[in-house]
Scaffold this active site. Structure first.
Site, PDB file in Angstrom:
ATOM      1  CG  ASP A 126      12.119 -28.132  31.280  1.00  0.00           C
ATOM      2  OD1 ASP A 126      12.608 -29.066  30.639  1.00  0.00           O
ATOM      3  OD2 ASP A 126      12.807 -27.237  31.815  1.00  0.00           O
ATOM      4  N   GLY A 163      14.549 -34.329  23.478  1.00  0.00           N
ATOM      5  CA  GLY A 163      14.703 -35.388  22.468  1.00  0.00           C
ATOM      6  C   GLY A 163      14.236 -36.757  22.919  1.00  0.00           C
ATOM      7  CD  GLU A 165       8.122 -41.075  25.323  1.00  0.00           C
ATOM      8  OE1 GLU A 165       7.176 -40.841  24.554  1.00  0.00           O
ATOM      9  OE2 GLU A 165       7.991 -41.173  26.556  1.00  0.00           O
ATOM     10  CG  ASP A 184      19.541 -27.568  29.691  1.00  0.00           C
ATOM     11  OD1 ASP A 184      18.623 -28.137  29.062  1.00  0.00           O
ATOM     12  OD2 ASP A 184      19.400 -27.083  30.819  1.00  0.00           O
TER      13      ASP A 184
HETATM   14  C1  GLA Z   1      15.808 -27.520  31.833  1.00  0.00           C
HETATM   15  C2  GLA Z   1      15.657 -26.864  30.453  1.00  0.00           C
HETATM   16  C3  GLA Z   1      16.354 -25.516  30.455  1.00  0.00           C
HETATM   17  C4  GLA Z   1      15.765 -24.616  31.532  1.00  0.00           C
HETATM   18  C5  GLA Z   1      15.863 -25.305  32.888  1.00  0.00           C
HETATM   19  C6  GLA Z   1      15.115 -24.543  33.967  1.00  0.00           C
HETATM   20  O1  GLA Z   1      17.130 -27.841  32.112  1.00  0.00           O
HETATM   21  O2  GLA Z   1      16.185 -27.702  29.461  1.00  0.00           O
HETATM   22  O3  GLA Z   1      16.253 -24.885  29.183  1.00  0.00           O
HETATM   23  O4  GLA Z   1      14.414 -24.342  31.213  1.00  0.00           O
HETATM   24  O5  GLA Z   1      15.327 -26.632  32.842  1.00  0.00           O
HETATM   25  O6  GLA Z   1      15.201 -25.177  35.210  1.00  0.00           O
END
Ligand code: GLA
Length: 378
Positions: A126, A163, A165, A184
């Site tokens: 992440d 997405g 850079e 998300d």
């Molecule tokens: C980000 C990611 C998600 C998930 C959360 C977990 O928002 O984009 O897909 O992994 O973190 O905290």
């Protein structure tokens, strides 16, 4: 070779958020096998954020939360492998994960080794709490890519930097196998529609070995997710879930189920296992779709497949029942060509005959139809 096709599996985040534990993950692995998801192609069981303790051990290693995972991660990996499935875990390129557990920034090589020691086959990585000064995402993802390679274990690298850079331009070259290029997904129509629209012109970098990941599937959640305010962000109708799954298949996105497969209703289970749609997603040529008609909130996409076939996906953004037309001309098959198009309903396998000029498609609100097509002599 890893990621020869868009990866398929299950991820804990959308439905369970922080409420994860060993029993749940084992039951999910059981359900993947017993309910036929594994036979349909789903193989990765991925634990997302919130699996560790808030502090590393005295040797600087990540530690699985012993209350949630009393037997540790190696035990879980062995169980998942015994089912013929693969095991995925999660970390973050920043100093913390998004839920404020330790991140892998400046710990890349030791964390990759920890995952390898546990028998991990997939790492989602992440982008929260990433240092804002003097760092760049491409360097961070390249470093973890190298760290995973250095372990000597095949670990599929699933990058998630939303997405930043213009990551679709460089993720493939850095050894990544799939990369999230949007924020998300949430369990509602507008969320998945906007993600799909934003990625259509960025899918040409998707090919064997590395795919643009439009985020986890929300199919079958019906507002029961644990993420955000707990309301699950509304849920979708069955026609909307069908459009979502069909669109992810047309785009060649990885297919990571985000719902609770232990208790999916029959509609969602059948949709997630639909052979015709999955075959389009997993087609070995992995070509992106392109838009051939955009008319009054109805969209027609064409995706070339192997064996001289192609898929046609028709999607309606209208809140009313409506119709659209698939035009032979839009596919560069003019009347003078001497050919027509043979259609099959991709979801049911029903043969629909041939058409020469156009084919009329009916939709429910926010609905879709997907066809498999080939060119035949008139
Ligand atoms: C980000 C990611 C998600 C998930 C959360 C977990 O928002 O984009 O897909 O992994 O973190 O905290």
């Amino acid at each position: 070779m890893l990621a020869q096709r868009p990866p398929m599996g299950w991820n804990s985040w959308n439905t369970f958020g922080k409420n994860i534990n060993e029993k749940l993950i084992m039951e999910i692995a059981d359900a993947l096998v017993e309910k036929g998801y594994k036979d349909a192609g789903y193989e990765y069981v991925v634990i997302d954020d919130c699996w560790s303790l808030k502090h590393r051990d005295e040797n600087g290693r990540l530690v699985a939360d012993p209350e949630k995972f009393p037997h540790g991660m190696k035990y879980l990996a062995d169980y998942i492998h015994s089912k013929g499935l693969k095991f995925g875990m999660y970390s973050c390129s920043g100093t913390f994960t998004c839920a404020l557990y330790p991140g892998s920034y400046n710990h890349e090589f030791e964390d990759a080794q920890t995952f390898a020691d546990w028998g991990v086959d997939f790492l989602k990585y992440d982008f929260c709490y990433f240092p804002q000064e003097g760092e760049c995402a491409s360097r961070a993802y390249t470093k973890m890519s190298m760290a995973l390679k250095a372990t000597g274990r095949d670990i599929l690298f699933s990058a998630c930097n939303w997405g930043q850079e213009n990551c679709h331009n460089w993720m493939r070259s850095r050894g990544v196998h799939m990369y999230r290029s949007t924020g998300d997904i949430f369990d509602n129509y507008v969320s998945f529609r906007d993600i799909a629209k934003s990625q259509i012109d960025k899918l040409s970098m998707s090919a064997q070995g590395c795919y643009n990941d439009a985020d986890m599937l929300i199919v079958g959640m019906y507002g029961k997710g644990n993420v955000g305010d707990g309301s699950g962000f509304g849920g979708c109708t069955d026609d909307e879930y069908m459009s979502h799954f069909a669109m992810w298949c047309m785009m060649g996105s990885p297919l990571m189920i985000g719902g609770d497969i232990r208790s999916m209703n029959e509609f969602s289970e059948n949709l997630l296992k639909n052979k015709g749609l999955i075959a389009i997603n997993q087609d070995e040529e992995a070509r992106p779709p392109y838009l051939i008609r955009d008319e009054h909130s109805r969209y027609v996409y064409l995706k070339h497949l192997s064996d001289r076939e192609f898929a046609i996906g028709c999607f309606s953004d209208s809140e009313e029942k409506t119709t659209a037309h698939i035009m032979a001309n839009d596919m560069q098959l003019p009347d003078t060509s001497g050919y027509c198009v043979e259609l099959e309903d991709a979801m049911t396998g029903e043969k629909l005959g041939t058409f020469r000029d156009y084919y009329e498609v009916e939709f429910p609100p926010h609905g879709c139809r997907v066809f498999k097509a080939r060119i035949v002599k008139r």
